[in-house]
Design a protein around this motif. Sequence first.
Motif, PDB file in Angstrom:
ATOM      1  N   GLY A   1       0.808  -1.204   0.200  1.00 17.44           N
ATOM      2  CA  GLY A   1       0.038   0.063   0.011  1.00 17.44           C
ATOM      3  C   GLY A   1       0.906   1.430  -0.112  1.00 17.44           C
ATOM      4  O   GLY A   1       0.441   2.096  -0.760  1.00 17.44           O
TER       5      GLY A   1
ATOM      6  N   ARG B   1       1.230   4.219  -3.129  1.00 13.67           N
ATOM      7  CA  ARG B   1       1.015   5.755  -2.945  1.00 13.67           C
ATOM      8  C   ARG B   1       2.319   6.176  -3.293  1.00 13.67           C
ATOM      9  O   ARG B   1       2.345   7.323  -3.887  1.00 13.67           O
ATOM     10  CB  ARG B   1       0.900   5.912  -1.343  1.00 13.67           C
ATOM     11  CG  ARG B   1       0.420   7.494  -1.093  1.00 13.67           C
ATOM     12  CD  ARG B   1       1.929   8.176  -0.776  1.00 13.67           C
ATOM     13  NE  ARG B   1       1.695   9.597  -0.500  1.00 13.67           N
ATOM     14  CZ  ARG B   1       2.173  10.282   0.074  1.00 13.67           C
ATOM     15  NH1 ARG B   1       3.451  10.075   0.219  1.00 13.67           N
ATOM     16  NH2 ARG B   1       2.062  11.516   0.237  1.00 13.67           N
TER      17      ARG B   1
ATOM     18  N   TRP C   1      -6.722   2.969   4.941  1.00 15.41           N
ATOM     19  CA  TRP C   1      -5.910   3.693   4.506  1.00 15.41           C
ATOM     20  C   TRP C   1      -4.923   4.356   5.628  1.00 15.41           C
ATOM     21  O   TRP C   1      -3.770   4.418   5.632  1.00 15.41           O
ATOM     22  CB  TRP C   1      -6.207   5.043   4.021  1.00 15.41           C
ATOM     23  CG  TRP C   1      -7.288   5.999   4.742  1.00 15.41           C
ATOM     24  CD1 TRP C   1      -8.658   5.992   4.732  1.00 15.41           C
ATOM     25  CD2 TRP C   1      -6.816   6.976   5.405  1.00 15.41           C
ATOM     26  NE1 TRP C   1      -9.131   6.827   5.608  1.00 15.41           N
ATOM     27  CE2 TRP C   1      -7.725   7.569   6.096  1.00 15.41           C
ATOM     28  CE3 TRP C   1      -5.557   7.603   5.587  1.00 15.41           C
ATOM     29  CZ2 TRP C   1      -7.712   8.555   6.759  1.00 15.41           C
ATOM     30  CZ3 TRP C   1      -5.259   8.590   6.246  1.00 15.41           C
ATOM     31  CH2 TRP C   1      -6.600   9.139   6.844  1.00 15.41           C
TER      32      TRP C   1
ATOM     33  N   GLU D   1      -9.053  -0.476  -1.654  1.00 14.49           N
ATOM     34  CA  GLU D   1      -9.503  -1.029  -0.516  1.00 14.49           C
ATOM     35  C   GLU D   1      -8.489  -2.338  -0.397  1.00 14.49           C
ATOM     36  O   GLU D   1      -8.661  -2.946   0.848  1.00 14.49           O
ATOM     37  CB  GLU D   1     -10.840  -1.520  -0.657  1.00 14.49           C
ATOM     38  CG  GLU D   1     -11.744  -0.312  -0.643  1.00 14.49           C
ATOM     39  CD  GLU D   1     -13.248  -0.777  -0.558  1.00 14.49           C
ATOM     40  OE1 GLU D   1     -13.580  -1.725  -0.860  1.00 14.49           O
ATOM     41  OE2 GLU D   1     -14.205   0.090  -0.610  1.00 14.49           O
TER      42      GLU D   1
ATOM     43  N   TYR E   1      -1.145   4.684   6.199  1.00 18.00           N
ATOM     44  CA  TYR E   1      -0.233   6.063   6.537  1.00 18.00           C
ATOM     45  C   TYR E   1       0.485   5.809   7.886  1.00 18.00           C
ATOM     46  O   TYR E   1       1.653   6.477   7.782  1.00 18.00           O
ATOM     47  CB  TYR E   1      -1.308   7.312   6.510  1.00 18.00           C
ATOM     48  CG  TYR E   1      -1.040   8.331   6.751  1.00 18.00           C
ATOM     49  CD1 TYR E   1       0.102   8.988   6.675  1.00 18.00           C
ATOM     50  CD2 TYR E   1      -1.475   8.758   8.350  1.00 18.00           C
ATOM     51  CE1 TYR E   1       0.715  10.201   6.887  1.00 18.00           C
ATOM     52  CE2 TYR E   1      -1.000   9.987   8.747  1.00 18.00           C
ATOM     53  CZ  TYR E   1       0.145  10.573   7.984  1.00 18.00           C
ATOM     54  OH  TYR E   1       0.568  11.981   8.737  1.00 18.00           O
TER      55      TYR E   1
ATOM     56  N   TRP F   1      -3.675   9.553   0.622  1.00 18.81           N
ATOM     57  CA  TRP F   1      -3.742   8.479   1.272  1.00 18.81           C
ATOM     58  C   TRP F   1      -5.140   7.751   1.330  1.00 18.81           C
ATOM     59  O   TRP F   1      -5.435   6.546   1.434  1.00 18.81           O
ATOM     60  CB  TRP F   1      -3.404   8.752   3.027  1.00 18.81           C
ATOM     61  CG  TRP F   1      -2.027   8.890   2.781  1.00 18.81           C
ATOM     62  CD1 TRP F   1      -1.342  10.264   2.918  1.00 18.81           C
ATOM     63  CD2 TRP F   1      -0.840   7.988   2.970  1.00 18.81           C
ATOM     64  NE1 TRP F   1       0.015   9.930   2.875  1.00 18.81           N
ATOM     65  CE2 TRP F   1       0.412   8.588   2.689  1.00 18.81           C
ATOM     66  CE3 TRP F   1      -0.806   6.504   2.841  1.00 18.81           C
ATOM     67  CZ2 TRP F   1       1.479   7.660   2.823  1.00 18.81           C
ATOM     68  CZ3 TRP F   1       0.201   5.858   2.714  1.00 18.81           C
ATOM     69  CH2 TRP F   1       1.482   6.494   2.731  1.00 18.81           C
ATOM     70  N   ARG F   2      -6.225   8.977   1.628  1.00 23.48           N
ATOM     71  CA  ARG F   2      -7.738   8.205   1.625  1.00 23.48           C
ATOM     72  C   ARG F   2      -8.401   7.580   0.515  1.00 23.48           C
ATOM     73  O   ARG F   2      -9.128   7.139   0.624  1.00 23.48           O
ATOM     74  CB  ARG F   2      -8.629   9.347   1.830  1.00 23.48           C
ATOM     75  CG  ARG F   2      -8.434   9.957   3.292  1.00 23.48           C
ATOM     76  CD  ARG F   2      -8.984  11.351   3.573  1.00 23.48           C
ATOM     77  NE  ARG F   2      -8.961  11.879   4.914  1.00 23.48           N
ATOM     78  CZ  ARG F   2      -9.700  11.807   5.991  1.00 23.48           C
ATOM     79  NH1 ARG F   2     -10.407  10.894   6.041  1.00 23.48           N
ATOM     80  NH2 ARG F   2      -9.283  12.297   7.041  1.00 23.48           N
TER      81      ARG F   2
ATOM     82  N   LEU G   1      -6.390   5.272  -1.482  1.00 21.43           N
ATOM     83  CA  LEU G   1      -5.804   3.980  -1.563  1.00 21.43           C
ATOM     84  C   LEU G   1      -7.054   2.884  -2.020  1.00 21.43           C
ATOM     85  O   LEU G   1      -7.943   2.988  -1.236  1.00 21.43           O
ATOM     86  CB  LEU G   1      -5.011   3.511  -0.247  1.00 21.43           C
ATOM     87  CG  LEU G   1      -3.581   4.169  -0.109  1.00 21.43           C
ATOM     88  CD1 LEU G   1      -2.953   3.639   1.263  1.00 21.43           C
ATOM     89  CD2 LEU G   1      -2.601   3.659  -1.283  1.00 21.43           C
TER      90      LEU G   1
END
Length: 309
Positions: A37, A41, A58, A53, A62, A48-49, A51
Amino acid sequence: MGRGDLTNAEWRRLEPLLPPIGLRGGRWADHRRVVNGVLYRVRTGVQWRDLPERFGPWLTVYKRHRRWSGDGTWQRLLTRLQAEEEAVGRVDWNVAVDSTAVRAHQHAAGARHAPTSSGRKGGGDTGGSSRSSAPVPGQRPGGGGRSGESLGRSRGGLTTKIHLVADGRCRLLSLLLTPGQYGDGPQMQAVLEQIRVPRTGPGRPRVRPDALTADRAYTSRANRRYLRRRGIRHTIPERRDQQEHRRNRGSRGGRPTGFDIEHYKTRNTVERAVNRLKQFRAVATRYDKRAYVYLGTVTLAAVLIWLRT
């Protein structure tokens, strides 16, 4: 496995170097999914929100990235990969040094005062990492505000500068962050001091390259004295005004500096290293407010380059 995710072979190299999943009293989410993940990014530069599922919550991804940027986990991964390559003789120690300016997105501005050692006041660092007020390796110490977060104002707006040393295979050996208006030459010694490649067996870490190539921005007398003192052969062109000043002083001006034009052609390795680094969109544009988090982003991109080169 999605495009850009770690392969099984790459994961087998990284997994032993990561903290145990059962650390901190409870089980963490699967490291491989979280690392993929973070890589997603770093590669795409999404918020970040946003990303997908498949990487899980997320906020978990982060916080893991922020924590490992602060405690040096990403840097340890990079150092270990460098040590493994050095053990089999795959590090070319004819290095080149340069810098690149990175435009900071408006979301990168506005960070409050740096977090305290408790990590509770000022910076909103709620990830639980206990960070002292000491400078983070790879981050040039500065004052408060934007300068302390390696943000500077230039014609292009807010910028951060990445100073880096690349080996002959276009891979990063060390890097340093400064505000965008900082000059290249004064940072050469600092970025060279960041080189530290441990031995897999007995012996001290290697900290000195065989030879260095740089452009005219690094041609100060202080830099040349530093390289001679450390026994590092160097190829740096002399500026025209320096040549004229030396000739005007006659015998007191000293001898001309040596310059190997054929060896100077190898300086393109650091330019190619910058090109590889900026293939990662979260590196090419800075979205992170905190300098140590952005440093972790750049370091993770360097880790992936070492894995796949």
